[in-house]
Scaffold this motif. Structure first.
Motif, PDB file in Angstrom:
ATOM      1  N   LYS A   8      26.404  49.056  41.010  1.00  0.00           N
ATOM      2  CA  LYS A   8      27.581  48.958  40.848  1.00  0.00           C
ATOM      3  C   LYS A   8      28.651  50.166  41.059  1.00  0.00           C
ATOM      4  CE  LYS A   8      31.501  46.846  37.987  1.00  0.00           C
ATOM      5  NZ  LYS A   8      31.909  46.101  36.774  1.00  0.00           N
ATOM      6  N   THR A   9      28.174  51.215  40.309  1.00  0.00           N
ATOM      7  CA  THR A   9      28.624  52.626  40.383  1.00  0.00           C
ATOM      8  C   THR A   9      28.709  53.177  41.682  1.00  0.00           C
ATOM      9  OG1 THR A   9      28.124  53.074  38.099  1.00  0.00           O
ATOM     10  CG2 THR A   9      28.581  55.079  39.701  1.00  0.00           C
ATOM     11  N   SER A  10      27.353  52.879  42.340  1.00  0.00           N
ATOM     12  CA  SER A  10      27.310  53.391  43.952  1.00  0.00           C
ATOM     13  C   SER A  10      28.257  52.885  44.816  1.00  0.00           C
ATOM     14  CB  SER A  10      25.678  53.477  44.307  1.00  0.00           C
ATOM     15  OG  SER A  10      25.179  54.064  43.515  1.00  0.00           O
ATOM     16  N   LEU A 264      49.383  54.699  33.960  1.00  0.00           N
ATOM     17  CA  LEU A 264      49.503  53.509  32.937  1.00  0.00           C
ATOM     18  C   LEU A 264      48.402  52.395  33.556  1.00  0.00           C
ATOM     19  CD1 LEU A 264      50.601  51.543  30.565  1.00  0.00           C
ATOM     20  CD2 LEU A 264      52.428  50.885  32.309  1.00  0.00           C
ATOM     21  N   ILE A 265      48.400  52.292  34.951  1.00  0.00           N
ATOM     22  CA  ILE A 265      48.034  51.246  35.663  1.00  0.00           C
ATOM     23  C   ILE A 265      46.414  51.502  35.829  1.00  0.00           C
ATOM     24  CG2 ILE A 265      47.575  49.797  37.887  1.00  0.00           C
ATOM     25  CD1 ILE A 265      50.662  50.585  38.052  1.00  0.00           C
ATOM     26  N   ILE A 266      46.145  52.643  36.328  1.00  0.00           N
ATOM     27  CA  ILE A 266      44.632  53.099  36.765  1.00  0.00           C
ATOM     28  C   ILE A 266      43.578  53.132  35.756  1.00  0.00           C
ATOM     29  CG2 ILE A 266      43.359  54.677  37.964  1.00  0.00           C
ATOM     30  CD1 ILE A 266      45.362  53.016  39.877  1.00  0.00           C
ATOM     31  N   PRO A 267      44.115  53.727  34.413  1.00  0.00           N
ATOM     32  CA  PRO A 267      42.995  53.414  33.533  1.00  0.00           C
ATOM     33  C   PRO A 267      42.714  52.062  33.107  1.00  0.00           C
ATOM     34  CG  PRO A 267      44.757  55.176  33.030  1.00  0.00           C
ATOM     35  CD  PRO A 267      45.342  54.257  34.131  1.00  0.00           C
ATOM     36  N   HIS A 268      43.603  51.240  33.134  1.00  0.00           N
ATOM     37  CA  HIS A 268      43.108  49.842  32.720  1.00  0.00           C
ATOM     38  C   HIS A 268      42.337  49.264  33.703  1.00  0.00           C
ATOM     39  CE1 HIS A 268      45.453  49.246  29.074  1.00  0.00           C
ATOM     40  NE2 HIS A 268      46.481  49.804  29.714  1.00  0.00           N
ATOM     41  N   TYR A 272      38.152  47.988  33.222  1.00  0.00           N
ATOM     42  CA  TYR A 272      37.887  46.756  33.685  1.00  0.00           C
ATOM     43  C   TYR A 272      36.650  46.785  34.720  1.00  0.00           C
ATOM     44  CZ  TYR A 272      37.766  42.087  35.994  1.00  0.00           C
ATOM     45  OH  TYR A 272      37.472  40.780  36.419  1.00  0.00           O
ATOM     46  N   LEU A 273      36.675  47.762  35.510  1.00  0.00           N
ATOM     47  CA  LEU A 273      35.235  47.813  36.505  1.00  0.00           C
ATOM     48  C   LEU A 273      34.550  48.588  36.003  1.00  0.00           C
ATOM     49  CD1 LEU A 273      37.744  48.755  39.618  1.00  0.00           C
ATOM     50  CD2 LEU A 273      36.432  46.520  39.113  1.00  0.00           C
ATOM     51  N   VAL A 274      34.274  49.674  35.237  1.00  0.00           N
ATOM     52  CA  VAL A 274      33.271  50.419  34.864  1.00  0.00           C
ATOM     53  C   VAL A 274      32.886  50.676  33.508  1.00  0.00           C
ATOM     54  CG1 VAL A 274      33.764  51.956  36.839  1.00  0.00           C
ATOM     55  CG2 VAL A 274      34.640  52.620  34.605  1.00  0.00           C
ATOM     56  N   GLY A 275      33.542  49.839  32.634  1.00  0.00           N
ATOM     57  CA  GLY A 275      33.335  49.848  31.171  1.00  0.00           C
ATOM     58  C   GLY A 275      34.074  50.587  30.336  1.00  0.00           C
ATOM     59  N   GLN A 276      33.543  50.914  29.022  1.00  0.00           N
ATOM     60  CA  GLN A 276      34.466  51.875  28.229  1.00  0.00           C
ATOM     61  C   GLN A 276      33.927  53.353  27.957  1.00  0.00           C
ATOM     62  OE1 GLN A 276      37.149  50.381  26.596  1.00  0.00           O
ATOM     63  NE2 GLN A 276      36.532  48.587  27.681  1.00  0.00           N
TER      64      GLN A 276
END
Length: 336
Positions: A8-10, A264-268, A272-276
């Motif tokens: 997924k990361t790649s 504000l937008i991008i970190p959320h 969602y895509l890569v986890g915490q």
């Protein structure tokens, strides 16, 4: 078939990189004047100083494309660090008054120290970024419940508005409004290549610090008590994290003025895509932030063609609904 984390990361890295290349190419090709691919290529490899199209590509469109990528990355990383450090889902440089502090300091510099060099403008912006952060977080500590997302957002808005109002008043009184207007209404099409080059060493420090703080910020995002129980020196880590935010925000404002909502937008979206885990959130926020601002810049050229739409209008079209969505779904509590 279920994807592994590595696959997924790649895939995300490859998709993000390809999209950035594609949008950057479009940014070089299209604008008020369309320039052919062949002309762009020749401008890059065989520049002709007498060719107007070559001059447009090299002195305007390349700095603009590069600036959009860098600023988007810096602001997204700043927002990610702030949200992780404070556990505040509304945290971002523009909402928390940090960007306004930068503009305020630049205004003071241009009013009382006219003729300042490009490096001086960057230093003013960095100092103002630190001032904005100190005012907002310092005031929050004095108020009961000051650390809650909505309270911090309101404080940031109030302090940012105050700093902006004082800046406008000073600029008007000393008749430098036209010179200052760039920092109030960000314009990527007037990007200064000299400022970009001067900002790169500061950016390297800010991004390196952000990456070093990634693991501690992941622990901080679990709560101060938990992080302290795991052996983390909470106050020191918060100070270093805030220093990274101040640097990245300060140079962003110095280069292009105040641009809202990216942090504000991008970190959320990234979480969602890569986890915490912030060891993944930080680099992917930089990637997605660069992609987002480049896309917004491209949109700004065609919203009211052939006239330029201010980049802040485009980011607000995405940011305001997202902000309201967060308020509706998260309420006033801290980020879980």
């Amino acid at each position: 078939m279920k994807w592994t984390a590595g696959a997924k990361t790649s895939s995300l890295l490859m998709a993000g990189a390809l999209l950035i290349l594609f949008i950057s190419l479009l940014s070089l090709l299209y604008g008020t004047k369309s320039i052919s691919y062949e002309t762009v290529w020749n401008a890059l490899v065989h520049p002709d100083p007498e060719n107007i199209d070559h001059l447009i590509v090299r002195t305007s469109r390349i700095p603009r494309a590069a600036g959009a990528l860098l600023i988007g990355a810096f602001l997204a990383v700043s927002g990610a660090l702030m949200q992780g450090m404070t556990r505040n889902y509304l945290a971002s440089p523009s909402i928390m008054g940090i960007s306004d502090g930068s503009v305020f300091a630049v205004t003071l510099g241009m009013v009382f120290l006219p003729g300042a060099s490009s490096l001086s403008l960057i230093l003013y912006s960095l100092a103002g970024s630190a001032l904005g952060a100190a005012l907002v977080f310092g005031t929050a500590k004095l108020l009961p419940g000051g650390a809650s997302p909505l309270t911090l957002a309101v404080l940031g808005t109030i302090i940012g508005t105050f700093l902006g109002g004082v800046s406008q008043a000073l600029a008007t009184y000393f008749q430098v409004s036209q010179n200052i207007s760039f920092w109030y209404n960000a314009r990527l099409h007037t990007m200064d290549p000299v400022l970009i080059k001067l900002a790169l060493p500061f950016a390297a420090v800010g991004l390196t610090l952000a990456l070093l703080m990634a693991r501690p910020v992941t622990m901080l995002s679990l709560g101060d008590e938990t992080a302290s129980g795991l052996g983390l020196k909470v106050n020191a880590i918060k100070g270093l994290t805030l220093l990274s935010v101040v640097i990245l925000t300060g140079i962003s404002v110095a280069i292009a003025g105040k641009i809202a909502f990216i942090g504000l937008i991008i970190p959320h979206i990234t979480r969602y895509l890569v986890g915490q885990d912030y060891r993944r959130i930080i680099p992917f926020s930089a990637l997605f932030g660069a992609l987002f601002l480049s896309l917004c810049d491209l949109i700004s050229r065609f919203m009211n063609f052939p006239f330029e739409t201010p980049i802040g209008v485009v980011t607000a079209l995405f940011g305001v609904p997202f902000f309201l969505y967060l308020i509706k779904t998260r309420g006033g509590g801290s980020r879980e």
